[in-house]
Design an enzyme around this catalytic site. Structure first.
Site, short mmCIF file in Angstrom:
data_model
loop_
_atom_site.label_atom_id
_atom_site.label_comp_id
_atom_site.label_asym_id
_atom_site.label_seq_id
_atom_site.Cartn_x
_atom_site.Cartn_y
_atom_site.Cartn_z
N HIS A 68 0.79 -1.32 -0.13
CA HIS A 68 -0.07 0.06 -0.01
C HIS A 68 0.75 1.45 -0.14
O HIS A 68 1.83 1.44 0.53
CB HIS A 68 -1.15 -0.05 1.04
CG HIS A 68 -0.18 0.04 2.43
ND1 HIS A 68 -0.19 0.98 3.22
CD2 HIS A 68 0.04 -1.06 3.29
CE1 HIS A 68 0.46 0.72 4.40
NE2 HIS A 68 0.66 -0.55 4.64
N ASP A 70 -0.27 4.37 1.13
CA ASP A 70 -0.86 5.41 1.94
C ASP A 70 0.03 4.92 3.38
O ASP A 70 0.45 4.00 3.60
CB ASP A 70 -2.24 5.19 2.17
CG ASP A 70 -2.88 3.77 3.03
OD1 ASP A 70 -2.59 2.98 2.52
OD2 ASP A 70 -3.57 4.11 3.88
N ASP A 92 6.55 1.18 6.91
CA ASP A 92 4.86 0.62 6.68
C ASP A 92 4.46 1.75 5.78
O ASP A 92 3.75 2.73 6.11
CB ASP A 92 4.23 0.99 8.02
CG ASP A 92 2.86 0.10 7.91
OD1 ASP A 92 2.60 -0.57 6.98
OD2 ASP A 92 2.30 0.42 8.95
N GLU A 122 -5.12 1.50 3.17
CA GLU A 122 -4.97 0.50 4.06
C GLU A 122 -4.84 0.53 5.47
O GLU A 122 -5.37 0.06 6.24
CB GLU A 122 -3.80 -0.39 3.71
CG GLU A 122 -3.60 -1.70 4.30
CD GLU A 122 -2.66 -1.83 5.81
OE1 GLU A 122 -2.75 -2.78 6.49
OE2 GLU A 122 -2.15 -0.77 6.19
N GLU A 146 3.88 -6.21 3.75
CA GLU A 146 3.79 -5.48 5.13
C GLU A 146 5.12 -5.80 5.81
O GLU A 146 5.82 -6.93 5.55
CB GLU A 146 2.70 -6.08 5.85
CG GLU A 146 1.42 -5.48 5.31
CD GLU A 146 0.91 -4.03 5.81
OE1 GLU A 146 1.97 -3.34 6.53
OE2 GLU A 146 0.08 -3.50 5.12
N HIS A 317 4.28 3.02 12.18
CA HIS A 317 3.60 4.02 13.00
C HIS A 317 4.25 5.02 13.83
O HIS A 317 3.56 5.70 14.71
CB HIS A 317 2.12 3.56 13.62
CG HIS A 317 1.38 2.85 12.55
ND1 HIS A 317 0.00 2.38 12.96
CD2 HIS A 317 1.43 2.41 11.31
CE1 HIS A 317 -0.67 1.75 12.07
NE2 HIS A 317 0.38 1.59 10.98
#
Length: 346
Positions: A68, A70, A92, A122, A146, A317
């Site tokens: 992904h 985003d 990520d 995602e 991932e 994150h």
């Protein structure tokens, strides 16, 4: 071999720094359009942009490398120090995505047709993966990209249910109120709350609560949100009914839902990834994750799927996202070895 490694690392450095400089929090993936147009032209990979989600699809074939584009919010200025690349999404999942793009390019140069996707959203509600499942795509094999430490193959993710609850009451002057919606609902929250303890036990966690408009008036309305997580062996309906029974006087709405996923360790993708790591003298681990990923959605359009990618998953994150060029190279090599095996057997 060393020459190929240096080529991959140089290209990874160039592409990842470029992509990290483009801020793409969920719902802002169109910011990366020019990047994918450049990739399409440079690597001779046909580009399709899914209209509803602004997801990017490169190449053609019956094997999909799916990551992904985003990220979570919060831009981090990209930089490189001693072959370590920093930036929002380095782990990520722009690092895994770049590994997949390079692998797809090199495989297509060998005549092995592979499709690679930079899916949208995602980190929110997976509208990119959902749109892909509605476009009549079916794949023999899918590898989801991932961060999994470069060693772990994810064979199971929990499912999630996102619940909105709206409650109403009669407002009263706070100095003489006989009831209070905040107090009443707080008691119910404590009764229904299930703390995340281990993978096999479901969790029911309140994440948002809003009520009240005035200092001296008890609330007339209260909004509450629950994030419910459950493993494939848990009973979804029992969890929903438990919450419904506790909040009978309130309105309840499921605003988003993602089913759990579990695949066999004999799944062709799992076996090919395992052998790909062993060929590099890397000891693979089969793991399960408490969260969700696009694998939960994409299981609908294939019978052979697993998740694998470079990057330290503990950095997801965080403001310390970083990935090494060696990690990306291992990711590229693993994807290529796995797909070459799948291609030969198909």
């Amino acid at each position: 071999m060393q020459q190929e490694k240096e080529l991959v690392k140089q290209k990874a450095k160039e592409l990842l720094l470029d992509l990290l400089s483009i801020y793409t929090p969920s719902k802002n993936e169109t910011n990366a359009t020019k990047f994918f147009e450049k990739i399409s032209n440079e690597f001779n990979l046909k580009l399709e942009i899914l209209p509803d989600s602004n997801s990017f699809i490169l190449g053609e074939g019956e094997i999909l490398l799916a990551s992904h584009v985003d990220t979570v919010p919060g831009y981090i200025e990209p930089k490189i120090e001693n072959e370590v690349i920093y930036g929002r999404g380095a782990v990520d999942a722009k690092g895994p995505l770049i590994s997949m793009i390079i692998a797809a390019w090199l495989l297509n140069e060998k005549g092995i047709k592979v499709m690679v996707s930079g899916l949208a959203d995602e980190e929110s509600t997976s509208i990119g993966a959902k749109e892909l499942t509605l476009k009549n795509f079916n794949f023999k094999h899918i590898i989801v990209g991932e961060p999994s430490n470069g060693t772990d193959i994810v064979v199971e993710y929990r499912g999630s249910i996102q619940l909105d609850i709206m409650c109403k009451s009669t407002p009263e002057h706070s100095s003489s109120a006989k009831s209070n919606l905040i107090v009443d609902i707080s008691k119910k929250i404590i009764e229904v709350y299930k703390q995340p303890e281990n993978y096999d036990k479901p969790s029911i966690v309140p994440t948002i609560i809003r009520a009240g408009e005035s200092y001296n008036v008890t609330p007339a309305k209260l909004y509450l949100h629950f994030d419910v997580r459950y493993a494939i062996n848990n009973k979804r309906d029992d969890l929903i009914n438990e919450i419904k029974d506790k909040f009978q006087e309130c309105g309840l709405k499921i605003v988003d839902e993602t089913p759990p996923v579990k695949v066999s360790i004999n799944n062709p993708v799992v076996k090919s990834l395992t052998r790909a790591l062993l060929k590099q003298n890397i000891k693979p681990r089969l793991v399960r994750k408490a969260g969700t990923s696009d694998m939960n959605i994409l299981q609908k359009i294939t019978t052979s799927i697993a998740t694998y990618g470079p990057g330290n998953s503990m950095l997801e994150h965080t403001n310390q996202e970083k990935i090494t060029l060696d990690e990306i190279y291992i990711g590229v090599k693993t994807y290529m070895l796995a797909i070459e095996e799948l291609w030969q057997k198909s």
